[in-house]
Design an enzyme around this catalytic site. Structure first.
Site, PDB file in Angstrom:
ATOM      1  N   LEU A  81      -6.983   7.833  -7.612  1.00 14.20           N
ATOM      2  CA  LEU A  81      -6.797   8.784  -6.768  1.00 14.20           C
ATOM      3  C   LEU A  81      -5.766   9.652  -6.519  1.00 14.20           C
ATOM      4  CD1 LEU A  81      -9.628   7.775  -4.126  1.00 14.20           C
ATOM      5  CD2 LEU A  81      -9.862   9.162  -6.122  1.00 14.20           C
ATOM      6  N   CYS A  82      -4.647   9.097  -7.347  1.00 17.16           N
ATOM      7  CA  CYS A  82      -3.190   9.671  -7.394  1.00 17.16           C
ATOM      8  C   CYS A  82      -3.125  11.104  -8.182  1.00 17.16           C
ATOM      9  CB  CYS A  82      -1.933   8.706  -7.716  1.00 17.16           C
ATOM     10  SG  CYS A  82      -1.659   7.426  -6.390  1.00 17.16           S
ATOM     11  N   HIS A  83      -2.254  12.146  -7.545  1.00 15.79           N
ATOM     12  CA  HIS A  83      -2.113  13.017  -8.391  1.00 15.79           C
ATOM     13  C   HIS A  83      -0.905  12.997  -9.395  1.00 15.79           C
ATOM     14  CE1 HIS A  83      -3.945  14.661  -4.630  1.00 15.79           C
ATOM     15  NE2 HIS A  83      -4.384  15.724  -5.421  1.00 15.79           N
ATOM     16  N   MET A 117       3.646   6.318  -3.466  1.00 18.53           N
ATOM     17  CA  MET A 117       2.888   5.331  -4.526  1.00 18.53           C
ATOM     18  C   MET A 117       3.755   5.204  -5.978  1.00 18.53           C
ATOM     19  SD  MET A 117       0.442   4.534  -2.958  1.00 18.53           S
ATOM     20  CE  MET A 117      -0.201   3.575  -4.341  1.00 18.53           C
ATOM     21  N   GLU A 118       4.422   6.495  -6.256  1.00 22.10           N
ATOM     22  CA  GLU A 118       5.408   6.267  -7.446  1.00 22.10           C
ATOM     23  C   GLU A 118       6.250   5.133  -7.090  1.00 22.10           C
ATOM     24  OE1 GLU A 118       2.573   9.649  -7.897  1.00 22.10           O
ATOM     25  OE2 GLU A 118       3.862   9.082  -6.352  1.00 22.10           O
ATOM     26  N   ASP A 132       8.338 -11.592 -16.136  1.00 17.02           N
ATOM     27  CA  ASP A 132       8.087 -11.764 -17.359  1.00 17.02           C
ATOM     28  C   ASP A 132       9.436 -12.120 -18.267  1.00 17.02           C
ATOM     29  OD1 ASP A 132       6.523 -11.525 -20.076  1.00 17.02           O
ATOM     30  OD2 ASP A 132       7.635  -9.862 -20.441  1.00 17.02           O
TER      31      ASP A 132
END
Length: 164
Positions: A81-83, A117-118, A132
């Site tokens: 739901l992120c733009h 969110m980014e 990793d």
């Protein structure tokens, strides 16, 4: 229709009145300068920290920096739901401590919605990349905590996390 929040009520903007998931309509919001900073940690043996910049696979910090930048730019592809946002800046910083590495990610843009969110996605993917890169030496590394440190811009203005 304007929703009115009752005292103590939690309103989740990504759910409509029927409880269905939806993307928030930001079309009526003003384009403003927005910035967010997130941080996260990965615990690992001090011997591994001392060699992260010269592993056989390469400089783990630089690979993680690129991975974090790429992830921040792809957040809308990962979080449903992120733009999609036109990012102006994505900057990752690595700080070695005794038995862990601190990663911060700063993201800025001019848009109708924030970049929290980014920034969080950039940190998470950078941490996973460090894991990793070092897993051949230590598989018992621990990622966390990860959190938003601050955000600026938009209707709610500035916010800063409390110290841990």
């Amino acid at each position: 229709m304007t929703e009115h929040k009752q005292p103590g009520e939690v309103v989740l903007s990504h759910l409509n009145q029927q409880g269905e998931a939806h993307m928030v309509d930001v079309g009526g919001k003003a384009v403003t300068s927005r910035q967010a900073v997130a941080e996260g940690f990965i615990s690992m043996p001090p011997e591994l920290i001392a060699t992260l910049d010269r592993l056989k696979k390469g400089n783990a910090y630089e690979v993680a920096r690129l991975a974090g930048m790429m992830a921040a730019k792809k957040t809308a592809d990962l979080i449903p739901l992120c733009h999609t946002l036109p990012l102006d800046k994505v900057k990752l910083h690595f700080e070695s401590e005794a038995d862990r590495v601190r990663v911060t990610c700063t993201v800025a843009c001019h848009a109708r919605t924030g970049v929290e969110m980014e920034a969080l996605t950039g940190v998470q993917v950078a941490l996973l990349t460090l894991y990793d890169m070092g897993k051949a030496y230590a598989r018992d590394m621990v990622i966390g905590p990860v959190r938003l440190l601050e955000k600026h811009g938009g209707k709610t203005g500035s916010w800063q996390a409390d110290a841990l």
